[in-house]
Design a protein around this motif. Structure first.
Motif, PDB file in Angstrom:
ATOM      1  N   GLY A 206       0.809  -1.218   0.000  1.00 25.19           N
ATOM      2  CA  GLY A 206       0.000   0.000   0.000  1.00 25.19           C
ATOM      3  C   GLY A 206       0.838   1.261   0.000  1.00 25.19           C
ATOM      4  O   GLY A 206       2.021   1.241  -0.317  1.00 25.19           O
ATOM      5  N   SER A 207       0.178   2.359   0.396  1.00 27.95           N
ATOM      6  CA  SER A 207       0.864   3.649   0.369  1.00 27.95           C
ATOM      7  C   SER A 207       0.356   4.565   1.473  1.00 27.95           C
ATOM      8  O   SER A 207      -0.720   4.364   2.029  1.00 27.95           O
ATOM      9  N   LEU A 208       1.184   5.569   1.792  1.00 32.24           N
ATOM     10  CA  LEU A 208       0.793   6.600   2.750  1.00 32.24           C
ATOM     11  C   LEU A 208       0.349   7.828   1.974  1.00 32.24           C
ATOM     12  O   LEU A 208       0.997   8.222   1.010  1.00 32.24           O
TER      13      LEU A 208
ATOM     14  N   LEU B 191      -3.287   7.144  10.684  1.00 35.60           N
ATOM     15  CA  LEU B 191      -2.103   6.906  11.516  1.00 35.60           C
ATOM     16  C   LEU B 191      -1.823   8.125  12.395  1.00 35.60           C
ATOM     17  O   LEU B 191      -1.937   9.263  11.938  1.00 35.60           O
ATOM     18  N   ASN B 192      -1.449   7.867  13.650  1.00 31.40           N
ATOM     19  CA  ASN B 192      -0.942   8.966  14.461  1.00 31.40           C
ATOM     20  C   ASN B 192       0.545   9.165  14.136  1.00 31.40           C
ATOM     21  O   ASN B 192       1.120   8.420  13.340  1.00 31.40           O
TER      22      ASN B 192
ATOM     23  N   VAL C  48      -2.290  11.600   8.224  1.00 32.17           N
ATOM     24  CA  VAL C  48      -1.671  10.599   7.351  1.00 32.17           C
ATOM     25  C   VAL C  48      -2.547   9.351   7.333  1.00 32.17           C
ATOM     26  O   VAL C  48      -3.004   8.873   8.374  1.00 32.17           O
ATOM     27  N   GLN C  49      -2.781   8.860   6.132  1.00 34.45           N
ATOM     28  CA  GLN C  49      -3.582   7.655   5.961  1.00 34.45           C
ATOM     29  C   GLN C  49      -2.751   6.596   5.243  1.00 34.45           C
ATOM     30  O   GLN C  49      -2.089   6.883   4.250  1.00 34.45           O
ATOM     31  N   TRP C  50      -2.784   5.386   5.782  1.00 33.37           N
ATOM     32  CA  TRP C  50      -2.159   4.250   5.110  1.00 33.37           C
ATOM     33  C   TRP C  50      -3.280   3.474   4.438  1.00 33.37           C
ATOM     34  O   TRP C  50      -4.283   3.140   5.086  1.00 33.37           O
TER      35      TRP C  50
ATOM     36  N   THR D 111       2.971   6.682  12.049  1.00 31.97           N
ATOM     37  CA  THR D 111       3.511   7.149  10.777  1.00 31.97           C
ATOM     38  C   THR D 111       5.020   6.947  10.751  1.00 31.97           C
ATOM     39  O   THR D 111       5.577   6.419   9.783  1.00 31.97           O
ATOM     40  N   GLU D 112       5.677   7.347  11.827  1.00 28.47           N
ATOM     41  CA  GLU D 112       7.132   7.201  11.947  1.00 28.47           C
ATOM     42  C   GLU D 112       7.527   5.724  11.797  1.00 28.47           C
ATOM     43  O   GLU D 112       8.466   5.387  11.106  1.00 28.47           O
ATOM     44  N   ARG D 113       6.777   4.855  12.465  1.00 27.80           N
ATOM     45  CA  ARG D 113       7.104   3.439  12.525  1.00 27.80           C
ATOM     46  C   ARG D 113       6.808   2.735  11.200  1.00 27.80           C
ATOM     47  O   ARG D 113       7.520   1.805  10.808  1.00 27.80           O
TER      48      ARG D 113
END
Ligand SMILES: [Zn+2]
Length: 111
Positions: free
Chosen positions: A27-29, A70-71, A55-57, A75-77
């Motif tokens: 997938g993608s962010l 995503l929080n 941010v959405q995955w 997002t970082e992870r």
């Protein structure tokens, strides 16, 4: 099979292996800014007042599109894993092309 093709295949295989070992996600962010549900909020009048960015995955699984907010910590992870997933997809397409050339030559079917 030329020496160059051989080296190319070897490179693709080892790059793919390294990415798979590190861990990946499909997938993608996507970064989105949103209007909320409150009719009198500034976000409905002024596009610069939209909420976010968030941010959405998103990914597809068994034919279904799934999207998760995503929080910052998530997002970082997840960012690097999604990036590796993208690279794996790219490399898999390259691998297919290289393997097709190899087998077409090896079996005397094509160029
Ligand atoms: Zn709002």
């Amino acid at each position: 099979m030329t020496k160059r093709d051989d080296e190319r295949l070897e490179r693709i295989r080892s790059e793919l292996a390294a990415l798979v070992v590190e861990g990946s996600l499909p997938g993608s962010l996507v970064v989105r800014s949103l209007r909320c549900g409150r009719r009198n909020c500034a976000c409905h009048q002024d596009p610069t007042q939209l909420h976010g960015p968030y941010v959405q995955w998103s990914y597809s699984y068994r034919g279904k599109r799934v999207a998760r907010w995503l929080n910052a910590e998530q997002t970082e992870r997840l960012r690097d894993q999604v990036e590796r997933g993208r690279q794996i997809k790219e490399l898999t397409a390259e691998l297919d092309a290289a393997e097709i050339r190899r087998i077409e030559r090896a079996e005397g079917w094509g160029a």
